[in-house]
Design a protein around this motif. Structure first.
Motif, PDB file in Angstrom:
ATOM      1  N   GLY A  21      39.536  -1.546  -2.347  1.00 31.45           N
ATOM      2  CA  GLY A  21      40.234  -0.480  -1.656  1.00 31.45           C
ATOM      3  C   GLY A  21      40.017   0.876  -2.300  1.00 31.45           C
ATOM      4  N   LEU A  22      40.116   0.923  -3.628  1.00 34.04           N
ATOM      5  CA  LEU A  22      39.869   2.178  -4.339  1.00 34.04           C
ATOM      6  C   LEU A  22      38.447   2.669  -4.063  1.00 34.04           C
ATOM      7  CD1 LEU A  22      41.522   1.349  -7.790  1.00 34.04           C
ATOM      8  CD2 LEU A  22      42.432   2.894  -6.041  1.00 34.04           C
ATOM      9  N   ALA A  23      37.493   1.745  -4.104  1.00 35.22           N
ATOM     10  CA  ALA A  23      36.092   2.113  -3.895  1.00 35.22           C
ATOM     11  C   ALA A  23      35.847   2.626  -2.486  1.00 35.22           C
ATOM     12  CB  ALA A  23      35.195   0.911  -4.180  1.00 35.22           C
ATOM     13  N   LEU A  24      36.432   1.970  -1.499  1.00 35.60           N
ATOM     14  CA  LEU A  24      36.208   2.415  -0.123  1.00 35.60           C
ATOM     15  C   LEU A  24      36.809   3.800   0.104  1.00 35.60           C
ATOM     16  CD1 LEU A  24      34.831   1.565   2.432  1.00 35.60           C
ATOM     17  CD2 LEU A  24      36.987   0.619   3.248  1.00 35.60           C
ATOM     18  N   GLY A  25      37.947   4.081  -0.555  1.00 39.34           N
ATOM     19  CA  GLY A  25      38.494   5.422  -0.483  1.00 39.34           C
ATOM     20  C   GLY A  25      37.538   6.449  -1.054  1.00 39.34           C
ATOM     21  N   GLY A  26      36.762   6.063  -2.052  1.00 35.31           N
ATOM     22  CA  GLY A  26      35.805   6.979  -2.669  1.00 35.31           C
ATOM     23  C   GLY A  26      34.454   7.014  -2.002  1.00 35.31           C
ATOM     24  N   ALA A  27      34.205   6.098  -1.070  1.00 40.16           N
ATOM     25  CA  ALA A  27      32.885   6.002  -0.451  1.00 40.16           C
ATOM     26  C   ALA A  27      32.699   6.962   0.716  1.00 40.16           C
ATOM     27  CB  ALA A  27      32.637   4.561   0.024  1.00 40.16           C
ATOM     28  N   TRP A  28      33.725   7.757   1.012  1.00 41.52           N
ATOM     29  CA  TRP A  28      33.602   8.750   2.087  1.00 41.52           C
ATOM     30  C   TRP A  28      32.576   9.791   1.652  1.00 41.52           C
ATOM     31  CZ3 TRP A  28      36.073   8.608   6.809  1.00 41.52           C
ATOM     32  CH2 TRP A  28      35.979   9.743   7.605  1.00 41.52           C
ATOM     33  N   ASP A  29      31.477   9.902   2.397  1.00 43.46           N
ATOM     34  CA  ASP A  29      30.347  10.711   1.942  1.00 43.46           C
ATOM     35  C   ASP A  29      30.150  12.008   2.706  1.00 43.46           C
ATOM     36  OD1 ASP A  29      29.439   9.664   4.353  1.00 43.46           O
ATOM     37  OD2 ASP A  29      28.210   8.137   3.377  1.00 43.46           O
ATOM     38  N   GLY A  30      30.850  12.179   3.817  1.00 46.47           N
ATOM     39  CA  GLY A  30      30.656  13.383   4.616  1.00 46.47           C
ATOM     40  C   GLY A  30      29.475  13.308   5.564  1.00 46.47           C
ATOM     41  N   LEU A  31      28.756  12.190   5.574  1.00 45.15           N
ATOM     42  CA  LEU A  31      27.580  12.086   6.438  1.00 45.15           C
ATOM     43  C   LEU A  31      27.953  12.071   7.916  1.00 45.15           C
ATOM     44  CD1 LEU A  31      25.373   9.537   4.459  1.00 45.15           C
ATOM     45  CD2 LEU A  31      25.131  12.018   4.601  1.00 45.15           C
TER      46      LEU A  31
END
Length: 442
Positions: A145-155
């Protein structure tokens, strides 16, 4: 404003990389492919866990439960932890983004996602490790969950900003294709081991392979996304502060109301998301004699239809408008909330029909859900606002869906599955109505 609120969202190394590799403008097709690969890898990881929450963890991690239903509910409680952790992950990784750059943030986030997922593949059983098996599963799930929150890349925002004026609905649906593709791949992989191994072998080692595959997919996705993050077009948007990470406190102070409205706008599709993917598998596993392997093929077929209706949502949105498309999708989900429980209670054929029809309905609404969360954010807050709003929407709409629907339907009857879907549809329509009123006042 974003320009003065934090450090750069692009490190010196990233800026150098853009100067070296950013001569040619990136095409919308390249962005679309990178977005689909990235989203597919994220959903694959989450669906591998979701399928294991039904087929593996109730027996491997919760054998002490009094019955299979209770064990599955325990498993779904662990399932929900990632959606609780996801908004926290966004806040933490936005700070990393501001301090060290988008590439560093993505690398850490995707390695955390991959490592958390692959570690689940080495998880000991409750018989071998006792209560530590539960603790480890919970820790790895929170890591996801923490990782998916950080995986937002703006692409996705980069894709939207490169979209032609009359085809924004089409480009808005492209990131959403990652969900049915990721689910189909996870189901095919799990279904293969379910169908081709004995029950003992599947519970011993067969279920672990999809978790190992997830790590390999994450590595591929990481390089695909970093390639786009290092482009000149992406860097130009960072310099203009259109894809810049801003402090959470600034975001809430400036766009708190918009975050709340944006989180409820896609709730119809998000509420339905796990009701047509994870819940039917659990219901079939607990209450039907149908082969799980054959039922997973039905789910793959449903995902195929979902891909078609996601694509259709883009065409419809360009013709009628994204807001109307979301309203229409919410109305169809509201209608399905009355039909779905009847199908679920009609035996194996009915459950299969629920999955196929449900995916078709889901695609029409989910295909435009991403665009709904960022429509009200001003330029400097678009990237951070869309990320946190999406996390909140997943938390409210999808995170507890398997736990709530299975618990309520088992205790009070299948109509409560419909009530859950109906509540999501009502929330979407109210949020869109309120958003229209606010736009009219402004």
């Amino acid at each position: 404003m974003a320009e003065t609120s934090g450090g750069p969202s692009s490190s010196a190394l990233e800026r150098d990389a853009r100067q070296i590799h950013g001569d040619a403008p990136v095409s919308p097709g390249s962005i679309a492919l990178g977005v689909i690969i990235g989203r597919m890898s994220e959903f694959f990881d989450f669906f591998v866990f979701g399928l294991a929450s039904v087929l593996v963890f109730p027996r491997l991690i919760f054998p002490f439960a009094p019955d299979a239903l209770t064990a599955t509910l325990y498993s779904f409680a662990i399932f929900s932890l990632a959606f609780v952790a996801r908004p926290i992950g966004s806040i933490v990784f936005m700070a990393i983004d501001r301090a060290y750059g988008r590439g560093t943030k993505l690398t850490i986030a995707l390695f955390l996602l991959g490592i958390s997922t692959v570690c689940m593949g080495f998880l000991p059983s409750y018989q071998d490790a006792g209560v530590w098996a539960i603790y480890l599963l919970a820790i790895f799930r929170i890591g996801q969950g923490l990782a998916l929150g950080g995986a937002w890349d703006g692409l996705a925002s980069l894709l939207a900003l490169n979209a032609p004026e009359k085809h924004r609905g089409w480009y808005a649906m492209i990131p959403q294709l990652g969900a049915p593709i990721g689910f189909a791949l996870a189901s095919i992989l799990f279904g293969f081991f379910v169908a081709n191994t004995s029950e003992a072998d599947f519970l011993s080692w067969g279920w672990r392979y999809p978790f190992f595959v997830a790590f390999a997919i994450n590595v591929v996705a990481l390089f695909a996304r970093l390639r786009l993050v290092m482009t000149k077009d992406f860097g130009d948007l960072l310099e203009r502060h259109e894809l810049e990470a801003v402090p959470f406190t600034d975001l809430i102070r400036t766009h708190g109301r918009d975050i709340l409205i944006g989180a409820f706008a896609p709730l119809a599709s998000f509420a339905m998301f796990h009701v047509v993917t994870i819940f039917p598998l659990a219901w079939t596993n607990l209450n039907s004699d149908q082969s799980i392997g054959s039922f997973m093929l039905v789910q793959v077929a449903g995902a195929g239809l979902g891909i078609i209706t996601v694509v259709a949502s883009g065409l419809l949105a360009d013709r009628f408008g994204r807001r109307k498309q979301l309203v229409i999708g919410a109305i169809i989900i509201a209608i399905f909330s009355f039909i779905g429980p009847i199908l679920l209670g009609a035996g194996q054929t009915g459950i299969s029909s629920f999955v196929i029809a449900g995916f078709g309905v889901l695609g029409l609404s989910f295909g435009q859900a991403a665009g709904s969360v960022s429509s009200r954010f001003t330029q400097g807050y678009r990237y951070s606002g869309a990320a946190f709003t999406s996390d909140l929407a997943w938390f409210l709409g999808a995170g507890f869906a398997p736990l709530i629907t299975l618990g309520l339907s088992s205790k009070f009857g299948l109509p409560f599955v419909g009530y859950y879907l109906l509540s999501g549809a009502i929330c979407t329509m109210l949020a869109l109505f309120l958003n229209k009123r606010l736009l009219a006042r402004e």
